[in-house]
Write a protein that holds these residues in place. Structure first.
Motif, PDB file in Angstrom:
ATOM      1  N   HIS A 174       0.944  -1.144   0.170  1.00  0.00           N
ATOM      2  CA  HIS A 174      -0.073   0.055   0.174  1.00  0.00           C
ATOM      3  C   HIS A 174       0.749   1.290  -0.076  1.00  0.00           C
ATOM      4  CE1 HIS A 174      -3.622  -2.567   0.652  1.00  0.00           C
ATOM      5  NE2 HIS A 174      -2.508  -3.257   1.250  1.00  0.00           N
ATOM      6  N   TRP A 175       1.406   1.642  -1.311  1.00  0.00           N
ATOM      7  CA  TRP A 175       2.154   2.428  -1.396  1.00  0.00           C
ATOM      8  C   TRP A 175       1.805   3.851  -0.923  1.00  0.00           C
ATOM      9  CZ3 TRP A 175       3.790   0.703  -6.799  1.00  0.00           C
ATOM     10  CH2 TRP A 175       4.557  -0.737  -6.614  1.00  0.00           C
ATOM     11  N   ASP A 176       0.591   4.154  -1.055  1.00  0.00           N
ATOM     12  CA  ASP A 176      -0.073   5.454  -0.795  1.00  0.00           C
ATOM     13  C   ASP A 176       0.010   5.791   0.857  1.00  0.00           C
ATOM     14  OD1 ASP A 176      -1.845   3.131  -0.593  1.00  0.00           O
ATOM     15  OD2 ASP A 176      -3.662   4.217  -0.350  1.00  0.00           O
ATOM     16  N   GLU A 177       0.041   4.821   1.537  1.00  0.00           N
ATOM     17  CA  GLU A 177       0.109   5.018   2.946  1.00  0.00           C
ATOM     18  C   GLU A 177       1.217   5.783   3.374  1.00  0.00           C
ATOM     19  OE1 GLU A 177      -2.274   4.975   4.685  1.00  0.00           O
ATOM     20  OE2 GLU A 177      -3.547   3.087   4.719  1.00  0.00           O
ATOM     21  N   LEU A 178       2.501   5.484   2.424  1.00  0.00           N
ATOM     22  CA  LEU A 178       3.778   6.119   2.651  1.00  0.00           C
ATOM     23  C   LEU A 178       3.876   7.505   2.199  1.00  0.00           C
ATOM     24  CD1 LEU A 178       5.892   3.283   0.796  1.00  0.00           C
ATOM     25  CD2 LEU A 178       5.187   3.289   3.113  1.00  0.00           C
ATOM     26  N   ALA A 179       3.004   8.046   1.361  1.00  0.00           N
ATOM     27  CA  ALA A 179       2.844   9.246   1.454  1.00  0.00           C
ATOM     28  C   ALA A 179       2.363  10.072   2.380  1.00  0.00           C
ATOM     29  CB  ALA A 179       2.053   9.717   0.274  1.00  0.00           C
ATOM     30  N   ARG A 180       1.224   9.307   3.206  1.00  0.00           N
ATOM     31  CA  ARG A 180       0.599  10.012   4.498  1.00  0.00           C
ATOM     32  C   ARG A 180       1.822   9.996   5.677  1.00  0.00           C
ATOM     33  NH1 ARG A 180      -3.863   6.717   6.663  1.00  0.00           N
ATOM     34  NH2 ARG A 180      -4.090   8.432   8.198  1.00  0.00           N
ATOM     35  N   ILE A 181       2.572   9.025   5.841  1.00  0.00           N
ATOM     36  CA  ILE A 181       3.544   8.951   6.770  1.00  0.00           C
ATOM     37  C   ILE A 181       4.522   9.916   6.276  1.00  0.00           C
ATOM     38  CG2 ILE A 181       5.597   7.591   7.663  1.00  0.00           C
ATOM     39  CD1 ILE A 181       3.866   4.969   7.226  1.00  0.00           C
ATOM     40  N   ARG A 182       5.007  10.102   5.257  1.00  0.00           N
ATOM     41  CA  ARG A 182       6.197  11.340   4.915  1.00  0.00           C
ATOM     42  C   ARG A 182       5.494  12.651   5.135  1.00  0.00           C
ATOM     43  NH1 ARG A 182       6.391  12.388  -0.152  1.00  0.00           N
ATOM     44  NH2 ARG A 182       8.356  13.728  -0.075  1.00  0.00           N
ATOM     45  N   SER A 183       4.201  12.763   4.998  1.00  0.00           N
ATOM     46  CA  SER A 183       3.943  14.214   5.283  1.00  0.00           C
ATOM     47  C   SER A 183       3.658  14.357   6.944  1.00  0.00           C
ATOM     48  CB  SER A 183       2.658  14.641   4.450  1.00  0.00           C
ATOM     49  OG  SER A 183       1.596  13.545   5.043  1.00  0.00           O
ATOM     50  N   HIS A 184       3.933  13.290   7.804  1.00  0.00           N
ATOM     51  CA  HIS A 184       3.550  13.290   9.113  1.00  0.00           C
ATOM     52  C   HIS A 184       4.810  13.444   9.938  1.00  0.00           C
ATOM     53  CE1 HIS A 184       0.832  12.929  12.701  1.00  0.00           C
ATOM     54  NE2 HIS A 184       1.995  12.083  12.982  1.00  0.00           N
ATOM     55  N   VAL A 185       6.125  13.236   9.191  1.00  0.00           N
ATOM     56  CA  VAL A 185       7.541  13.309  10.033  1.00  0.00           C
ATOM     57  C   VAL A 185       8.364  14.033   8.986  1.00  0.00           C
ATOM     58  CG1 VAL A 185       7.170  11.128  11.067  1.00  0.00           C
ATOM     59  CG2 VAL A 185       8.183  10.961   8.831  1.00  0.00           C
ATOM     60  N   GLN A 186       9.489  14.340   9.350  1.00  0.00           N
ATOM     61  CA  GLN A 186      10.597  15.286   8.734  1.00  0.00           C
ATOM     62  C   GLN A 186      11.679  14.374   8.241  1.00  0.00           C
ATOM     63  OE1 GLN A 186      10.155  18.783   8.644  1.00  0.00           O
ATOM     64  NE2 GLN A 186       8.233  18.245   9.558  1.00  0.00           N
ATOM     65  N   ILE A 187      11.840  13.432   8.979  1.00  0.00           N
ATOM     66  CA  ILE A 187      13.070  12.450   8.435  1.00  0.00           C
ATOM     67  C   ILE A 187      12.567  11.678   7.326  1.00  0.00           C
ATOM     68  CG2 ILE A 187      14.041  12.031  10.830  1.00  0.00           C
ATOM     69  CD1 ILE A 187      12.831   9.307  10.940  1.00  0.00           C
ATOM     70  N   PRO A 188      13.579  11.246   6.554  1.00  0.00           N
ATOM     71  CA  PRO A 188      13.519  10.601   5.091  1.00  0.00           C
ATOM     72  C   PRO A 188      12.485   9.219   5.485  1.00  0.00           C
ATOM     73  CG  PRO A 188      15.772  11.630   5.313  1.00  0.00           C
ATOM     74  CD  PRO A 188      15.403  11.822   6.631  1.00  0.00           C
TER      75      PRO A 188
END
Ligand SMILES: Cc1cc2nc3c(=O)[nH]c(=O)nc-3n(C[C@H](O)[C@H](O)[C@H](O)COP(=O)(O)O)c2cc1C
Length: 312
Positions: A174-188
């Motif tokens: 579920h690659w779309d969830e990764l975008a949600r995580i990315r927008s929630h944290v600053q680290i790569p």
């Protein structure tokens, strides 16, 4: 990958190029410091400045929840020359989860925070601490809290396998969830799960919003995948070229691991290869019942004239 991407496969895969770093199989931490030989067994590259033979840095992965033991073993990994320390919060194994290690900790963001913090505080500031998580245990309800906990604990980056523990390894990731995580944290955030081809890489990258990915089984089945991703080359290595790699792998395990494991290890890889190379299916049928390394040798090591000139 435990029991799969060992030193021999890491050597072979990284020799094809394209990798910035690789991670070791996990070192299981219970409640005490482990002796150096445990690290050297799981990650022999530590005896080669922490790099594979082709020069790719290797990062030792720890799995556990005991804070003092995680801290002291992280120190040992660093002292032995690991290029950073990775923490496993993704392992779905029932045995591992029963002893509160791996993905089970995704039910308690506070525990993730404490484990990462303990490891971070044990290491010099310039040593990379990373973590690997799934989207959750049963579901994704704590996904963002878990990612935030890993960041707050002091990790420099995190890899996310885009499935919950309940989803195991079943497609899709579920690659779309990764975008949600990315927008929630600053680290790569490094995307992981179901990248089998250059086209998958581009799709994942567009959906997750990052160019950074970790390859799992795709790298085992296509050792040249990272190099092809970097050069945007969609043509996979043919069977003749892969067959040569198999001979190399066989020679490597014959000299580098106990005899009782030789046939099992080569069968395991051929079992993966037959998923993508139809001729490997024929080979698989020939070797699957072989227990004796010498009998295996007769089949795996054909004379060079059996290999097309183009692949030599
Ligand atoms: C046999 C096997 C062993 C694995 N061992 C580990 C491990 O030790 N540490 C880890 O972080 N992930 C481990 N994984 C998970 C992979 O690193 C990866 O996250 C997962 O397979 C999804 O990526 P893929 O779809 O590209 O394979 C393992 C996976 C497999 C199939």
């Amino acid at each position: 990958m435990e029991g799969l991407a060992d030193v021999h496969l890491r050597r072979l895969i990284t020799a094809q190029g394209g990798y910035d770093w690789v991670v070791s199989e996990f070192v299981r931490v219970v409640d005490r410091p482990l002796p150096d030989h445990v690290f050297h067994t799981i990650c022999p590259e530590l005896l080669n400045a922490g790099k594979t033979a082709s020069g790719t840095p290797v990062r030792v992965q720890l799995l556990g929840n005991h804070l003092e033991a995680m801290a002291s073993n992280a120190r040992t990994a660093a002292a032995l020359g690991s290029h950073g320390v990775d923490i496993n919060f993704g392992c779905p194994s029932k045995t591992v989860n029963r002893s509160q290690g791996g993905a089970i900790l995704l039910r308690e963001p506070e525990s993730l925070f404490r484990v990462v913090e303990a490891v971070r505080n044990a290491l010099p500031a310039d040593m990379t601490v990373s973590a690997k998580m799934r989207l959750g245990f049963d579901d994704t309800r704590l996904m963002l809290d878990n990612a935030a906990a890993i960041e707050a604990g002091g990790a420099c980056e995190m890899t996310v396998h885009a499935r919950t523990r309940a989803q195991g390894y079943a497609p899709p990731a579920h690659w779309d969830e990764l975008a949600r995580i990315r927008s929630h944290v600053q680290i790569p955030v490094i995307a992981n799960g179901d990248i089998w081809s250059v086209a998958d890489y581009h799709r994942c990258s567009a959906i997750a919003g990052t160019q950074d990915v970790m390859l799992g089984r795709g790298a085992v089945r296509h050792p040249d995948l990272a190099r092809r991703i970097r050069s945007d080359d969609h043509a996979t290595a043919d069977w003749a070229a892969t067959r040569l790699l198999l001979m190399e792998f066989w020679a490597d395990i014959r000299t580098g691991m106990p005899r009782k494991h030789h046939t099992g290890r080569v069968k395991q890889w051929v079992n993966h290869l037959r998923q993508v190379h139809p001729p490997a299916e024929t080979l698989w049928r020939e070797i699957r019942t072989i227990q004796c390394p010498d009998a295996m040798d007769q089949i795996i090591r054909p004379s060079l004239h059996d290999v097309p000139k183009s692949a030599r």
